[in-house]
Scaffold this motif. Structure first.
Motif, PDB file in Angstrom:
ATOM      1  N   THR A  21       0.831  -1.208   0.000  1.00 47.37           N
ATOM      2  CA  THR A  21       0.000   0.000   0.000  1.00 47.37           C
ATOM      3  C   THR A  21       0.862   1.253   0.000  1.00 47.37           C
ATOM      4  O   THR A  21       1.822   1.369   0.759  1.00 47.37           O
ATOM      5  N   ASP A  22       0.513   2.208  -0.862  1.00 45.14           N
ATOM      6  CA  ASP A  22       1.202   3.493  -0.929  1.00 45.14           C
ATOM      7  C   ASP A  22       0.644   4.379   0.190  1.00 45.14           C
ATOM      8  O   ASP A  22      -0.430   4.966   0.070  1.00 45.14           O
ATOM      9  N   ALA A  23       1.388   4.461   1.292  1.00 44.49           N
ATOM     10  CA  ALA A  23       0.910   5.179   2.471  1.00 44.49           C
ATOM     11  C   ALA A  23       0.645   6.652   2.173  1.00 44.49           C
ATOM     12  O   ALA A  23      -0.341   7.234   2.640  1.00 44.49           O
ATOM     13  N   GLY A  24       1.534   7.272   1.404  1.00 49.16           N
ATOM     14  CA  GLY A  24       1.350   8.685   1.084  1.00 49.16           C
ATOM     15  C   GLY A  24       0.073   8.941   0.315  1.00 49.16           C
ATOM     16  O   GLY A  24      -0.629   9.932   0.554  1.00 49.16           O
ATOM     17  N   ALA A  79      -8.795  -1.341   0.948  1.00 46.39           N
ATOM     18  CA  ALA A  79      -9.216  -2.744   0.959  1.00 46.39           C
ATOM     19  C   ALA A  79      -9.313  -3.314  -0.448  1.00 46.39           C
ATOM     20  O   ALA A  79      -9.053  -4.505  -0.671  1.00 46.39           O
ATOM     21  N   ALA A  80      -9.663  -2.464  -1.418  1.00 47.48           N
ATOM     22  CA  ALA A  80      -9.798  -2.908  -2.801  1.00 47.48           C
ATOM     23  C   ALA A  80      -8.464  -2.933  -3.541  1.00 47.48           C
ATOM     24  O   ALA A  80      -8.402  -3.330  -4.711  1.00 47.48           O
ATOM     25  N   GLY A  81      -7.402  -2.505  -2.874  1.00 44.92           N
ATOM     26  CA  GLY A  81      -6.093  -2.512  -3.505  1.00 44.92           C
ATOM     27  C   GLY A  81      -5.848  -1.347  -4.453  1.00 44.92           C
ATOM     28  O   GLY A  81      -4.905  -1.372  -5.251  1.00 44.92           O
ATOM     29  N   VAL A  82      -6.679  -0.306  -4.345  1.00 45.36           N
ATOM     30  CA  VAL A  82      -6.538   0.841  -5.248  1.00 45.36           C
ATOM     31  C   VAL A  82      -5.202   1.549  -5.057  1.00 45.36           C
ATOM     32  O   VAL A  82      -4.593   2.033  -6.022  1.00 45.36           O
ATOM     33  N   TYR A  83      -4.730   1.591  -3.818  1.00 41.74           N
ATOM     34  CA  TYR A  83      -3.501   2.332  -3.536  1.00 41.74           C
ATOM     35  C   TYR A  83      -2.266   1.435  -3.431  1.00 41.74           C
ATOM     36  O   TYR A  83      -1.284   1.799  -2.794  1.00 41.74           O
ATOM     37  N   THR A  84      -2.317   0.290  -4.098  1.00 43.43           N
ATOM     38  CA  THR A  84      -1.147  -0.575  -4.138  1.00 43.43           C
ATOM     39  C   THR A  84      -0.099   0.036  -5.066  1.00 43.43           C
ATOM     40  O   THR A  84      -0.427   0.493  -6.162  1.00 43.43           O
ATOM     41  N   ARG A  85       1.137   0.076  -4.609  1.00 34.78           N
ATOM     42  CA  ARG A  85       2.211   0.648  -5.431  1.00 34.78           C
ATOM     43  C   ARG A  85       2.411  -0.185  -6.686  1.00 34.78           C
ATOM     44  O   ARG A  85       2.402  -1.410  -6.649  1.00 34.78           O
ATOM     45  N   ARG A  86       2.637   0.523  -7.797  1.00 39.26           N
ATOM     46  CA  ARG A  86       2.913  -0.144  -9.058  1.00 39.26           C
ATOM     47  C   ARG A  86       4.330   0.188  -9.497  1.00 39.26           C
ATOM     48  O   ARG A  86       4.803   1.307  -9.324  1.00 39.26           O
ATOM     49  N   THR A  87       4.991  -0.758 -10.099  1.00 34.20           N
ATOM     50  CA  THR A  87       6.362  -0.556 -10.567  1.00 34.20           C
ATOM     51  C   THR A  87       6.411   0.594 -11.564  1.00 34.20           C
ATOM     52  O   THR A  87       5.619   0.641 -12.505  1.00 34.20           O
ATOM     53  N   ALA A 126       5.701   3.685 -10.877  1.00 36.33           N
ATOM     54  CA  ALA A 126       4.828   4.795 -10.503  1.00 36.33           C
ATOM     55  C   ALA A 126       5.638   5.857  -9.784  1.00 36.33           C
ATOM     56  O   ALA A 126       6.595   5.554  -9.068  1.00 36.33           O
ATOM     57  N   PRO A 127       5.287   7.136  -9.971  1.00 35.84           N
ATOM     58  CA  PRO A 127       6.031   8.206  -9.294  1.00 35.84           C
ATOM     59  C   PRO A 127       5.842   8.143  -7.798  1.00 35.84           C
ATOM     60  O   PRO A 127       4.820   7.652  -7.303  1.00 35.84           O
ATOM     61  N   VAL A 128       6.823   8.619  -7.057  1.00 36.03           N
ATOM     62  CA  VAL A 128       6.737   8.646  -5.600  1.00 36.03           C
ATOM     63  C   VAL A 128       5.702   9.673  -5.187  1.00 36.03           C
ATOM     64  O   VAL A 128       5.711  10.809  -5.655  1.00 36.03           O
ATOM     65  N   THR A 129       4.779   9.287  -4.315  1.00 41.25           N
ATOM     66  CA  THR A 129       3.728  10.195  -3.875  1.00 41.25           C
ATOM     67  C   THR A 129       4.339  11.405  -3.182  1.00 41.25           C
ATOM     68  O   THR A 129       5.185  11.271  -2.317  1.00 41.25           O
ATOM     69  N   GLY A 130       3.872  12.579  -3.581  1.00 39.00           N
ATOM     70  CA  GLY A 130       4.335  13.798  -2.945  1.00 39.00           C
ATOM     71  C   GLY A 130       5.497  14.448  -3.646  1.00 39.00           C
ATOM     72  O   GLY A 130       5.860  15.582  -3.343  1.00 39.00           O
ATOM     73  N   ALA A 131       6.125  13.765  -4.601  1.00 40.69           N
ATOM     74  CA  ALA A 131       7.267  14.351  -5.292  1.00 40.69           C
ATOM     75  C   ALA A 131       6.775  15.412  -6.268  1.00 40.69           C
ATOM     76  O   ALA A 131       5.732  15.249  -6.909  1.00 40.69           O
ATOM     77  N   ARG A 132       7.504  16.517  -6.384  1.00 37.19           N
ATOM     78  CA  ARG A 132       7.118  17.576  -7.304  1.00 37.19           C
ATOM     79  C   ARG A 132       7.740  17.325  -8.669  1.00 37.19           C
ATOM     80  O   ARG A 132       8.902  16.946  -8.775  1.00 37.19           O
ATOM     81  N   ASN A 133       6.930  17.551  -9.680  1.00 36.52           N
ATOM     82  CA  ASN A 133       7.457  17.373 -11.026  1.00 36.52           C
ATOM     83  C   ASN A 133       8.397  18.513 -11.371  1.00 36.52           C
ATOM     84  O   ASN A 133       8.115  19.674 -11.090  1.00 36.52           O
ATOM     85  N   LYS A 134       9.521  18.213 -11.945  1.00 33.87           N
ATOM     86  CA  LYS A 134      10.489  19.226 -12.372  1.00 33.87           C
ATOM     87  C   LYS A 134      10.560  19.248 -13.888  1.00 33.87           C
ATOM     88  O   LYS A 134      10.756  18.217 -14.525  1.00 33.87           O
TER      89      LYS A 134
END
Length: 221
Positions: A161-164, A202-210, A212-220
Motif C-alpha cells: 500500500t502506498d501510504a502517502g 481494501a480494494a487494492g486501489v492504492y497498491t504501489r505499481r512498478t 509509478a512516481p513517488v507520492t508527494g514528489a514535485r514534477n520538475k
C-alpha cells in the motif's frame, strides 16, 4: 516600538536551528505574520505591520527575511517544526477518521481557520509561499504515513500500500470543498472521506505499481 528582541547578527532562517534571542525573534515575527494573515489576508500584510506587531525593526525584517514573502515562508517552516503526531486509535478506520476530523475541526472554525486559509491563499500569489506550503504538507503527510504502516503490520492493508497516497486521499475531498467549491464541511463528511479511502485500501486501489512516481514528489520541468 520595542527592538529589544532583535539579534542583528543572527543567521538567515534555515541556516541553523536558532535558540535564545534568535528563537524569540523568529517566534515573535511568526506570531505577527499569523495575526496579520488572519486579520488582513496576504495581499494586505506589510513589513510595517509585522514590525509594529512583533517589536522587531523593519530594517531587521528586510535584512533577515527580505520582505513579506520570506516572513510568510519562514512562518510555515517554523510551523512544520512542531511535534505533532498522527492519531493512534488502534485501527486504520479509526485513524483515518481522526485525521479527517482534524482537517474539519482545524478549518471549520473561522477563528482557527483564518491564518491557515490565508497561507493557502498566499501560495497562489507567492512562489516562495507555495514552496513553503508544499514542504509543510509534505512533512505532515510523511508523519501520517505511520498510520498506514501500523495498519499493514496489523494485516488491515496490503504490504504494498502506498501510504502517502492513502493519507492524501483522506484530506483531498475536504480540501476541495474548503478551498475550491467553498462548501461547508462537517464530521459526517470527514467520516465519509475516511471511509472512502479505507474502502479503496481494501480494494487494492492504492497498491504501489512498478514505475509509478513517488507520492508527494514535485514534477520538475
Amino acid at each position: 516600538m520595542n527592538d529589544s528582541i532583535e539579534d542583528p547578527d543572527a543567521p538567515a532562517p534555515g541556516s541553523r536551528r536558532p535558540g535564545g534571542r534568535t528563537a524569540r525573534t523568529r517566534a515573535a515575527v511568526r506570531d505577527a505574520v499569523l495575526t496579520g494573515l488572519a486579520e488582513h489576508g496576504y495581499p494586505s500584510l506589510t513589513v510595517e505591520y509585522v514590525a509594529e506587531r512583533s517589536g522587531v525593526h523593519k530594517t531587521t525584517l528586510y535584512r533577515r527575511w527580505g520582505g513579506v514573502e520570506g516572513m510568510v515562508a519562514d512562518a510555515l517552516d517554523l510551523a512544520g517544526e512542531d511535534s505533532w503526531t498522527p492519531p493512534d486509535t488502534g485501527s486504520l478506520a479509526g485513524d483515518l477518521r481522526a485525521l479527517a476530523r482534524e482537517v474539519v475541526e482545524g478549518f471549520g472554525d473561522p477563528a482557527r481557520a483564518a491564518a491557515p486559509t490565508a497561507f493557502v491563499g498566499a501560495a497562489f500569489q507567492s512562489p516562495r509561499a507555495a514552496d513553503a506550503l508544499h514542504s509543510f504538507y509534505a512533512e505532515r503527510f510523511r508523519r501520517c504515513e505511520e498510520v498506514v504502516s501500523r495498519a499493514v503490520d496489523r494485516g488491515e492493508a496490503p504490504a504494498t500500500t502506498d501510504a502517502g497516497a492513502v493519507v492524501r486521499a483522506v484530506s483531498a475531498p475536504l480540501f476541495l470543498r474548503l478551498f475550491v467549491t467553498r462548501e461547508p464541511v462537517d464530521g459526517s463528511l470527514a467520516d465519509q472521506a475516511a471511509d472512502a479511502a479505507l474502502a479503496a485500501v481494501a480494494a487494492g486501489v492504492y497498491t504501489r505499481r512498478t514505475g509509478a512516481p513517488v507520492t508527494g514528489a514535485r514534477n520538475k520541468d
